[in-house]
Write a protein that holds these residues in place. Structure first.
Motif, PDB file in Angstrom:
ATOM      1  N   TYR A 205       0.909  -1.244  -0.084  1.00 25.83           N
ATOM      2  CA  TYR A 205       0.120  -0.009   0.216  1.00 25.83           C
ATOM      3  C   TYR A 205       0.615   1.383  -0.013  1.00 25.83           C
ATOM      4  CZ  TYR A 205      -3.294   3.589   1.540  1.00 25.83           C
ATOM      5  OH  TYR A 205      -3.894   4.792   1.769  1.00 25.83           O
ATOM      6  N   ASN A 206       1.830   1.386   0.947  1.00 24.74           N
ATOM      7  CA  ASN A 206       2.756   2.591   0.709  1.00 24.74           C
ATOM      8  C   ASN A 206       3.524   2.763  -0.370  1.00 24.74           C
ATOM      9  OD1 ASN A 206       2.387   3.507   3.435  1.00 24.74           O
ATOM     10  ND2 ASN A 206       3.502   1.868   4.243  1.00 24.74           N
ATOM     11  N   GLU A 207       3.898   1.560  -0.968  1.00 21.69           N
ATOM     12  CA  GLU A 207       4.245   1.713  -2.546  1.00 21.69           C
ATOM     13  C   GLU A 207       3.294   2.274  -3.515  1.00 21.69           C
ATOM     14  OE1 GLU A 207       5.652  -2.444  -3.350  1.00 21.69           O
ATOM     15  OE2 GLU A 207       7.207  -2.608  -1.731  1.00 21.69           O
ATOM     16  N   LEU A 208       2.337   1.643  -3.583  1.00 23.34           N
ATOM     17  CA  LEU A 208       1.342   2.420  -4.161  1.00 23.34           C
ATOM     18  C   LEU A 208       0.942   3.674  -4.289  1.00 23.34           C
ATOM     19  CD1 LEU A 208      -1.270  -0.539  -4.229  1.00 23.34           C
ATOM     20  CD2 LEU A 208       0.127   0.046  -6.301  1.00 23.34           C
ATOM     21  N   GLU A 209       1.068   4.112  -2.748  1.00 25.85           N
ATOM     22  CA  GLU A 209       0.720   5.623  -2.414  1.00 25.85           C
ATOM     23  C   GLU A 209       1.993   6.451  -3.072  1.00 25.85           C
ATOM     24  OE1 GLU A 209      -1.675   7.447  -0.084  1.00 25.85           O
ATOM     25  OE2 GLU A 209      -2.515   6.005  -1.605  1.00 25.85           O
TER      26      GLU A 209
END
Length: 212
Positions: A205-209
């Motif tokens: 999720y952090n990577e996508l953000e």
């Protein structure tokens, strides 16, 4: 040695064995501790002080840090900010408090910090008390035992978000990223039964953000 003894008096508030006695008819069975043995560790206080000379143990039932020095055990006082456990042959574990309150916790509750990023992942390790009435008993005696439980939280924009343990419900927490995260969970066959599964999802999720 005198300096260590003085620190012990300042930093610990009560000796073990002074907790209220359990009802004689309703004794609790089970292990309240995260680990059976005392561990090496580091204790960091809100003042900035750091101590390493104590052995540490974490009581999951009471959400309490215990310290041991020269065979004497104590409950750590309220000014502890965080502590690190160094179990033998295992990775270290960081516990911290001071997070926003939830319906299960206060700002004094220790959480296992699994991931520190823009969106952080926290793990609450606890014990439930299960009551079981015996089919054949004297005076209606009830057995009480401890059950290991854990809950996972996101720390997002200063708020604590409880994560569902269901692999199908979890992506809903992440709003616009729910579709790619659902695909990620399925592709990696994550069952959301272990801390590593939750870490993998929140990292993704952090990577996508960050890619936006």
């Amino acid at each position: 040695m005198k300096h260590i003894a003085w620190c012990l008096l300042l930093l610990c508030q009560c000796a073990l064995g002074q907790t209220p006695r359990e009802d004689e008819m309703n004794s609790i069975t089970g292990n309240p501790y995260l680990m059976k043995d005392w561990c090496d560790g580091v204790v960091r206080f809100t003042s900035g002080r750091t101590l390493t000379q104590f052995k540490l143990k974490f009581d999951c039932l009471k959400n309490m840090l215990l310290l041991q020095f020269e065979g004497n055990a104590f409950a750590a006082e309220s000014k502890v900010k965080e502590f690190v456990l160094y179990p033998k042959k295992k990775d270290s574990l960081l516990f911290r408090r001071g997070f926003p309150s939830t319906n299960k916790t206060t700002d004094q509750t220790y959480f296992h910090v699994l991931l520190q990023d823009k969106i952080s992942l926290l793990r609450l390790i606890a014990r439930n008390i299960i009551e079981e009435k015996q089919l054949v008993s004297v005076n209606g005696r009830i057995n009480r035992r401890m059950e290991e439980v854990e809950f996972y939280y996101l720390l997002r924009n200063g708020e604590m978000v409880l994560l569902p343990a269901s692999r199908t419900e979890l992506p809903e927490i992440f709003a616009d990223k729910k579709e790619p995260l659902a695909q990620f969970i399925a592709a990696n066959q994550l069952k959301m039964q272990h801390p590593e599964d939750f870490v993998a999802v929140v990292k993704k999720y952090n990577e996508l953000e960050a890619a936006q």
